[in-house]
Write an enzyme that holds these catalytic residues in place. Sequence first.
Site, PDB file in Angstrom:
ATOM      1  N   ASP A  86       0.820  -1.212   0.000  1.00 27.12           N
ATOM      2  CA  ASP A  86       0.000   0.000   0.000  1.00 27.12           C
ATOM      3  C   ASP A  86       0.858   1.269   0.000  1.00 27.12           C
ATOM      4  O   ASP A  86       0.568   2.228  -0.711  1.00 27.12           O
ATOM      5  CB  ASP A  86      -0.913  -0.028   1.241  1.00 27.12           C
ATOM      6  CG  ASP A  86      -1.878   1.150   1.295  1.00 27.12           C
ATOM      7  OD1 ASP A  86      -2.365   1.560   0.235  1.00 27.12           O
ATOM      8  OD2 ASP A  86      -2.140   1.662   2.397  1.00 27.12           O
ATOM      9  N   HIS A  91       5.062   4.921  -2.275  1.00 25.57           N
ATOM     10  CA  HIS A  91       5.392   6.204  -1.651  1.00 25.57           C
ATOM     11  C   HIS A  91       6.782   6.196  -1.004  1.00 25.57           C
ATOM     12  O   HIS A  91       7.580   7.121  -1.182  1.00 25.57           O
ATOM     13  CB  HIS A  91       4.368   6.579  -0.573  1.00 25.57           C
ATOM     14  CG  HIS A  91       2.943   6.563  -1.049  1.00 25.57           C
ATOM     15  ND1 HIS A  91       2.586   6.775  -2.353  1.00 25.57           N
ATOM     16  CD2 HIS A  91       1.772   6.371  -0.381  1.00 25.57           C
ATOM     17  CE1 HIS A  91       1.261   6.716  -2.461  1.00 25.57           C
ATOM     18  NE2 HIS A  91       0.761   6.461  -1.288  1.00 25.57           N
TER      19      HIS A  91
HETATM   20  C1  BG6 Z   1      -2.451   6.007   0.140  1.00 24.90           C
HETATM   21  C2  BG6 Z   1      -2.639   4.747   0.925  1.00 24.90           C
HETATM   22  O1  BG6 Z   1      -1.854   5.753  -1.103  1.00 24.90           O
HETATM   23  O2  BG6 Z   1      -1.619   6.895   0.860  1.00 24.90           O
HETATM   24  C3  BG6 Z   1      -3.210   5.050   2.290  1.00 24.90           C
HETATM   25  O3  BG6 Z   1      -3.508   3.875   0.227  1.00 24.90           O
HETATM   26  C4  BG6 Z   1      -2.351   6.075   3.005  1.00 24.90           C
HETATM   27  O4  BG6 Z   1      -3.312   3.870   3.082  1.00 24.90           O
HETATM   28  C5  BG6 Z   1      -2.151   7.287   2.111  1.00 24.90           C
HETATM   29  O5  BG6 Z   1      -3.011   6.442   4.190  1.00 24.90           O
HETATM   30  C6  BG6 Z   1      -1.216   8.298   2.725  1.00 24.90           C
HETATM   31  O6  BG6 Z   1      -1.233   9.441   1.911  1.00 24.90           O
HETATM   32  P1  BG6 Z   1      -1.144  10.901   2.526  1.00 24.90           P
HETATM   33  O7  BG6 Z   1      -1.063  11.812   1.338  1.00 24.90           O
HETATM   34  O8  BG6 Z   1      -2.363  11.093   3.354  1.00 24.90           O
HETATM   35  O9  BG6 Z   1       0.116  10.901   3.361  1.00 24.90           O
END
Ligand code: BG6
Length: 492
Positions: free
Chosen positions: A250, A255
């Site tokens: 995920d 990320h």
């Molecule tokens: C998403 C995930 O891609 O990124 C989520 O699916 C996560 O689980 C989220 O919470 C976090 O993104 P941000 O921009 O809120 O830090």
Amino acid sequence: MLVHMITSSHKIETPTAIVLLGATGDLAQKKLLPALMDLFAKELLPERLHIVAFSKADHTDESYRLFAREQIIKKSEHLEELLVRFLEKITYVQGRFDESQSYEHIKSALDTYDEHIGMCTSKLFYLAVPPTYYETIFEHIAAVKLEQPCIVGEGWTRILVEKPFGNDLAHARHLDQKLSQLFREEQIYRIDHYLAKDAIQNILSFRFSNTLFAHTWNSDYVEAVYIRVFEKVDVSTRGAFFDGVGALRDVGQNHMLQMLALIAMEYPEELSANTLRKKRTDVFRALKIPGPIELDSHIVKGQYEGYQAVPHVAPGSNTETYFAVKTFLDTPRWHGVPFYLEHGKAMEHSCVEISVRFKSSDQCVCGTENAHDHPNFVRFSISPQEKITVRFWVRTPGTKYGLEPNDLVFDRSHLTEAQIIIADAYEEVLFDALSGDQTLFVSNAEQEAAWNYITAILSLWQSSTPLPYTPGSTGPESALKAEIERTIHLFT
Ligand code: BG6
């Protein structure tokens, strides 16, 4: 990509249709509808715009517009007249991802609009759906030739796919092969919204535009890098999506590896999509693939207590809601430098940050009571506040000689939306895809290299049971966690 240069004069002229598959889902509600409205209010969307919202929910155009309005106003305020003009651009199509007829309905909604304006619109498909639906969607798009422009040579068609793209390397390759039968690489936009965050783009500017850091960004000076994504929120209502995916796919596969890529990449000679994507790929290819011996010492998975009671989570699920990984890059620049990646849901606090720990200097004017344990740190805080902090050491005031830490802080949290122009990563993603700029999107080579590394971890821990941790804690106890805490403790 150049967020600060975007102004209304960058308006996209091409008449465009956005087909939003998964129009009532979590992503559409929380991110996409508000982002589209914000772009519209800033006059950054095409004047002739048609949004086809597709989902299985029972809606008419009118009831979906009401639904969309509710999602938008939860996030930001807009003038009523603007909101109405935006909502009028939406047509709702009800259907199922695995039903051929539904795609005929999408096609006819697109054709109706084209006939109405007497032009052929360019088409952007946004797959805001779990990856399990990708294959069937690709097949149905192909069956009704939705991927083809309405007139050969006029306009374009593009597709936006969300992460995680597939379950592992083999599956991602399989999906990519299906996708490449429909679209060429330059039509495919693989999203990682972290790449579109301003604070994350700032990493390259900071690294390569400051002599102070550019020459020390290597294993001669850097001791360790810590990448953390902690979330106070738990899986909540996302059990159906999350249980089949897990934290590593995920957030880790995308990320966090992208943050690592920007921290570690070699100098990009130019800011072109090709160069940046190639440099990021090089980092992923250099990740040292872990072996069984590294399980536990370098790789830890955890699950918060109570996760199994989340609706739609399988009984006895082994899905991780936390992971910690210690990895290395096989490059001269980073030889021997550990990169720690740590992520968890239901944690004590929320933060997204990267900390770079420099080695303590061999020589120091630190007095007898201070050992040479006074490392410098640079921390990129992505959220909750956008900051860059440099930790340095100075003489303690007074008569007794000693050193104390101090911080230089660059803080961007006070910028207004008007100063940022594009404030949200999803606005940037949509704007770039409509403009045809792939810089902040993941290439095929890049995602294969990332999957190659992540798949190795997934196969190492597939039969292992996650360590339990209490919701609201700092994650499960482990030797790796203790190592992270011990080496970062001077800067927490
Ligand atoms: C998403 C995930 O891609 O990124 C989520 O699916 C996560 O689980 C989220 O919470 C976090 O993104 P941000 O921009 O809120 O830090």
